[in-house]
Design a protein around this motif. Structure first.
Motif, PDB file in Angstrom:
ATOM      1  N   MET A  98      -8.295 -20.322  29.684  1.00  0.00           N
ATOM      2  CA  MET A  98      -7.761 -19.981  28.126  1.00  0.00           C
ATOM      3  C   MET A  98      -6.561 -20.962  27.792  1.00  0.00           C
ATOM      4  N   CYS A  99      -5.614 -21.168  28.355  1.00  0.00           N
ATOM      5  CA  CYS A  99      -4.639 -22.090  28.163  1.00  0.00           C
ATOM      6  C   CYS A  99      -4.824 -23.340  28.868  1.00  0.00           C
ATOM      7  N   ARG A 100      -5.566 -24.179  28.264  1.00  0.00           N
ATOM      8  CA  ARG A 100      -5.907 -25.494  28.891  1.00  0.00           C
ATOM      9  C   ARG A 100      -5.232 -26.519  28.458  1.00  0.00           C
ATOM     10  N   SER A 101      -4.160 -26.367  27.524  1.00  0.00           N
ATOM     11  CA  SER A 101      -3.531 -27.605  27.004  1.00  0.00           C
ATOM     12  C   SER A 101      -2.219 -27.217  26.538  1.00  0.00           C
ATOM     13  N   ARG A 102      -1.190 -28.147  26.401  1.00  0.00           N
ATOM     14  CA  ARG A 102      -0.167 -27.858  25.838  1.00  0.00           C
ATOM     15  C   ARG A 102      -0.188 -27.138  24.510  1.00  0.00           C
ATOM     16  N   GLY A 103       1.177 -26.622  24.054  1.00  0.00           N
ATOM     17  CA  GLY A 103       0.897 -25.945  22.741  1.00  0.00           C
ATOM     18  C   GLY A 103       0.738 -24.455  22.765  1.00  0.00           C
ATOM     19  N   HIS A 104       1.120 -23.796  21.531  1.00  0.00           N
ATOM     20  CA  HIS A 104       1.181 -22.297  21.503  1.00  0.00           C
ATOM     21  C   HIS A 104      -0.411 -21.777  21.071  1.00  0.00           C
ATOM     22  N   CYS A 105      -0.306 -20.476  20.832  1.00  0.00           N
ATOM     23  CA  CYS A 105      -1.645 -19.799  20.751  1.00  0.00           C
ATOM     24  C   CYS A 105      -2.733 -20.483  19.590  1.00  0.00           C
ATOM     25  N   ALA A 106      -3.914 -20.420  20.489  1.00  0.00           N
ATOM     26  CA  ALA A 106      -5.027 -21.245  19.603  1.00  0.00           C
ATOM     27  C   ALA A 106      -5.524 -20.317  18.317  1.00  0.00           C
ATOM     28  N   VAL A 107      -5.115 -19.300  18.083  1.00  0.00           N
ATOM     29  CA  VAL A 107      -5.709 -18.532  17.324  1.00  0.00           C
ATOM     30  C   VAL A 107      -4.616 -18.181  15.928  1.00  0.00           C
ATOM     31  N   MET A 108      -4.933 -17.759  14.841  1.00  0.00           N
ATOM     32  CA  MET A 108      -3.863 -17.530  13.869  1.00  0.00           C
ATOM     33  C   MET A 108      -3.040 -16.194  14.200  1.00  0.00           C
ATOM     34  N   GLY A 109      -2.522 -16.313  15.369  1.00  0.00           N
ATOM     35  CA  GLY A 109      -1.472 -15.343  16.029  1.00  0.00           C
ATOM     36  C   GLY A 109      -0.017 -15.633  15.279  1.00  0.00           C
ATOM     37  N   THR A 110       0.928 -15.016  15.750  1.00  0.00           N
ATOM     38  CA  THR A 110       2.256 -15.359  15.140  1.00  0.00           C
ATOM     39  C   THR A 110       2.745 -16.638  15.058  1.00  0.00           C
ATOM     40  N   ALA A 111       2.630 -17.411  16.200  1.00  0.00           N
ATOM     41  CA  ALA A 111       3.004 -18.671  16.441  1.00  0.00           C
ATOM     42  C   ALA A 111       2.584 -19.538  15.189  1.00  0.00           C
TER      43      ALA A 111
ATOM     44  N   ALA B  61      -1.338 -27.147  11.805  1.00  0.00           N
ATOM     45  CA  ALA B  61      -2.752 -27.242  12.520  1.00  0.00           C
ATOM     46  C   ALA B  61      -3.011 -28.169  13.338  1.00  0.00           C
ATOM     47  N   ILE B  62      -1.975 -29.425  13.261  1.00  0.00           N
ATOM     48  CA  ILE B  62      -2.275 -30.451  14.179  1.00  0.00           C
ATOM     49  C   ILE B  62      -2.337 -29.881  15.688  1.00  0.00           C
ATOM     50  N   PRO B  63      -3.335 -29.914  16.695  1.00  0.00           N
ATOM     51  CA  PRO B  63      -3.179 -29.510  17.814  1.00  0.00           C
ATOM     52  C   PRO B  63      -2.203 -30.150  18.574  1.00  0.00           C
ATOM     53  N   ALA B  64      -1.463 -29.538  19.516  1.00  0.00           N
ATOM     54  CA  ALA B  64      -0.452 -30.215  20.299  1.00  0.00           C
ATOM     55  C   ALA B  64      -0.603 -31.462  21.078  1.00  0.00           C
TER      56      ALA B  64
ATOM     57  N   ARG C 206       0.031 -35.300  16.540  1.00  0.00           N
ATOM     58  CA  ARG C 206       1.262 -34.202  16.581  1.00  0.00           C
ATOM     59  C   ARG C 206       2.496 -35.302  16.593  1.00  0.00           C
ATOM     60  N   LYS C 207       2.454 -36.259  17.250  1.00  0.00           N
ATOM     61  CA  LYS C 207       3.556 -37.160  17.753  1.00  0.00           C
ATOM     62  C   LYS C 207       3.604 -38.054  16.419  1.00  0.00           C
ATOM     63  N   VAL C 208       2.728 -38.271  15.869  1.00  0.00           N
ATOM     64  CA  VAL C 208       2.842 -39.147  14.468  1.00  0.00           C
ATOM     65  C   VAL C 208       3.686 -38.121  13.331  1.00  0.00           C
ATOM     66  N   LEU C 209       3.514 -37.025  13.181  1.00  0.00           N
ATOM     67  CA  LEU C 209       3.901 -36.198  12.364  1.00  0.00           C
ATOM     68  C   LEU C 209       5.398 -35.917  12.637  1.00  0.00           C
ATOM     69  N   ALA C 210       5.405 -35.823  13.867  1.00  0.00           N
ATOM     70  CA  ALA C 210       7.019 -35.719  14.461  1.00  0.00           C
ATOM     71  C   ALA C 210       7.881 -37.030  14.149  1.00  0.00           C
ATOM     72  N   GLN C 211       7.199 -38.212  14.258  1.00  0.00           N
ATOM     73  CA  GLN C 211       8.201 -39.331  13.681  1.00  0.00           C
ATOM     74  C   GLN C 211       8.172 -39.347  12.343  1.00  0.00           C
ATOM     75  N   LEU C 212       7.125 -39.204  11.522  1.00  0.00           N
ATOM     76  CA  LEU C 212       7.391 -39.094  10.041  1.00  0.00           C
ATOM     77  C   LEU C 212       8.464 -38.086   9.840  1.00  0.00           C
ATOM     78  N   SER C 213       8.668 -37.178  10.345  1.00  0.00           N
ATOM     79  CA  SER C 213       9.475 -36.093   9.809  1.00  0.00           C
ATOM     80  C   SER C 213      10.854 -36.521  10.244  1.00  0.00           C
ATOM     81  N   GLY C 214      11.024 -37.502  11.389  1.00  0.00           N
ATOM     82  CA  GLY C 214      12.466 -37.876  11.794  1.00  0.00           C
ATOM     83  C   GLY C 214      12.668 -38.920  10.892  1.00  0.00           C
ATOM     84  N   SER C 215      11.808 -39.584  10.058  1.00  0.00           N
ATOM     85  CA  SER C 215      12.162 -40.744   9.193  1.00  0.00           C
ATOM     86  C   SER C 215      12.382 -39.888   7.903  1.00  0.00           C
ATOM     87  N   ARG C 216      11.829 -38.825   7.588  1.00  0.00           N
ATOM     88  CA  ARG C 216      11.871 -38.098   6.193  1.00  0.00           C
ATOM     89  C   ARG C 216      13.278 -37.448   6.174  1.00  0.00           C
TER      90      ARG C 216
END
Length: 570
Positions: A186-199, A218-221, A226-236
């Motif tokens: 089930m938990c085969r990669s980094r990241g939080h729950c794969a469904v529309m759970g609380t996370a 929604a970008i998978p971990a 996901r890293k691109v979004l993080a970098q763009l967020s740092g710039s923003r």
């Protein structure tokens, strides 16, 4: 020299104080020009190996730092308390408010002009946003992203399947050895729950509020984007500081209403209610429990995601992400709300597309006309209770049954599988003393397991009522957040075995069918079963925590203290 920022009250000083502030920072190899008046950006990191959902955050923070430096900012990473839903006892919710205090004081006390909140596991998002709201400086959220969809025996699986697997093992239709294989798959990669759970609900919440860049939810971990979004967020965030785009400018009443509408359409967790109420209390927006029912009442379920639907967060991203959902909801939304990138909500989704109508339906042809939450009121819970209709059984939306009462979680565990338990499929399971003060901390035990004797007969759902919460990955006809909770009295505290309870979700009522005189008589003999702690944080929590319909924040934390620090330490 550029505009004077908040951090210059530290690094811009002359004499002894300025010497101390800069000199000790320089032991990290930071050159003098980093202190020349550029924006200092705090990266508030909930990385912890005890929070598996957030275990990749040290790496993700490096992408944020690149973005900050690229835009001419000075990045400084700092840790705050991390809340891992799966491991923390008695419940992560007990510590949400404590973590928010850590965040608030860490931001206020230090020389940062803006902050990037790194959130993932369930409580890390609301606690960080709550704390930041109380300081109110420019802030952007970077979520860690959902894990890749699990694969088991030729099927897609996610966290919602944990409840199904558990019932299958209890009923004897699944072997323990098979459960172990599913556990590894089930938990085969980094990241939080794969469904529309609380996370995922929380990640969607911050995007719909306007606190993140588009597609944050929604970008998978494991996806490089996901890293691109993080970098763009740092710039923003650097430019948000220069624009003085603070949280209070984004988090208007209209932004909160947008988030409620979106949560309805995606089948988000009921935990969304309690966290959004707490965030509103911190930023000073008048939000009430009834607003959730009113705003989501006519919004259909259009995101076909577990636990209310079929698919997973990874699928949502490939179908167009949350912006595709927002575009479909255009007629419901306040379109002019400003967001973290400086654009309005509608400007952000105007050019977006849906690539898979199996996952994001239209408003005209939704997956389910029922969505959001229904707020039930009546003499059983005077301040209200909530239910998620899209995850419930239609045939139980109007129901009357006899109460099978469990006085606390230990009582439930001791008796639920007793073959002599007086229960049938028409009964209503009632669990008391799992609210904020009663447990303490309001755990996710509201979706009680079906009694074993009924599972063996093929019963898969029945009405369940508690003053606790339910995991966002859970499902069923489950009524939650009964307020006032049993620990503080009220009619919920005096329900007895054999009492009949009527629920009418279409008419929003929940009724304990016991004469008023009998209820008054019971109250004269009632005493709380709860043990109140005498020391530490738990003592403070039980003394000051508000009821669920107010967001379960500590009463003295509502509002904020602002960003000003008036005294030097030297």
């Amino acid at each position: 020299m550029s505009k004077k920022f908040r951090s210059q009250n530290w690094f811009g000083k002359t004499g002894k104080d300025g010497f101390i502030y800069r000199a000790w920072m320089k032991n990290q190899g930071i050159p003098s020009h980093e202190f020349d008046g550029r924006p200092v950006i705090g990266i508030c990191n909930t990385w912890s190996e005890l929070t598996p959902c957030n275990a990749h955050f040290r790496e993700l923070a490096e992408s944020v730092k690149r973005g900050v430096s690229e835009a001419g900012g000075f990045p400084v990473e700092f840790p705050v308390m991390s809340l891992g839903e799966t491991l923390i006892k008695p419940t992560a919710m007990l510590y949400r408010n404590l973590a928010s205090m850590d965040v608030e004081e860490s931001i206020r006390a230090n020389p940062v002009d803006g902050v990037v909140l790194m959130c993932g596991c369930d409580k890390t998002t609301p606690s960080l946003v709550m704390g930041a709201c109380s300081v109110d400086i420019p802030t952007i959220v970077v979520s860690g992203g959902p894990m890749l969809t699990g694969k088991f025996q030729g099927k897609d699986i996610g966290t919602s399947d944990v409840w199904r697997f558990n019932d299958a093992v209890r009923s004897g239709t699944m072997l323990q050895e098979e459960l172990l294989l599913a556990e590894a798959a089930m938990c085969r990669s980094r990241g939080h729950c794969a469904v529309m759970g609380t996370a995922s609900t929380m990640a969607s919440m911050v995007e719909s509020l306007g606190l993140s860049l588009p597609h944050n939810a929604a970008i998978p971990a494991a996806d490089a984007r996901r890293k691109v979004l993080a970098q763009l967020s740092g710039s923003r965030i650097v430019n948000m500081v220069k624009e003085d785009l603070k949280l209070s400018k984004i988090l208007t009443k209209q932004a909160f209403e947008n988030a409620i509408i979106v949560n309805a359409a995606i089948g988000g967790s009921t935990n969304f209610i309690i966290h959004l109420l707490a965030i509103a209390g911190r930023i000073g927006v008048d939000l009430k429990l009834e607003d959730f029912d009113r705003l989501s009442h006519n919004v259909p379920l259009i995101a076909n995601l577990q636990p209310s639907g079929k698919y997973f967060m990874e699928d949502l991203y490939y179908a167009g992400g949350l912006p595709a959902v927002l575009k479909e909801l255009d007629k419901f939304l306040h379109r002019d709300c400003i967001t973290a990138n400086g654009r309005t909500v509608s400007e952000n989704y105007q050019t977006e597309e849906c690539y898979d109508r199996n996952i994001v339906a239209t408003v005209e042809k939704p997956f389910n006309p029922l969505s959001g939450v229904a707020v039930l009121k009546g003499n059983l819970c005077e301040h209200g209770a909530v239910i998620k209709p899209s995850a419930a059984s239609p045939n139980l939306m109007k129901h009357t049954g006899k109460a099978v009462v469990f006085e606390d979680i230990e009582d439930y565990k001791a008796r639920i599988d007793d073959p002599n338990l007086d229960v049938d499929e028409n009964s209503i399971l009632v669990l008391k003393n799992v609210g904020p003060k009663g447990y303490p901390g309001m755990p996710e035990v509201g979706n009680m397991g079906i009694p074993k004797k009924l599972l063996s007969k093929g019963v898969t759902d029945m009405v369940r009522i508690s003053d606790g919460r339910m995991s966002g990955t859970g499902f069923g006809t489950v009524i939650l957040h009964a307020s006032p909770e049993a620990a503080v009295g009220g009619n919920f505290a005096i329900v007895q075995n054999g009492d009949t309870i009527s629920i009418d979700v279409p008419n929003r009522t929940i009724t304990l069918n016991v004469p008023e005189e009998e209820l008054k008589k019971r109250k004269t003999n009632w005493k709380t079963r709860v043990t109140f702690q005498e020391r530490g944080y738990v003592h403070m929590y039980q003394k000051h925590v508000e009821q669920a319909h107010l967001g379960a924040d500590l009463d003295f934390l509502r509002g904020g203290s602002g960003s000003e620090v008036t005294r030097d330490s030297h």
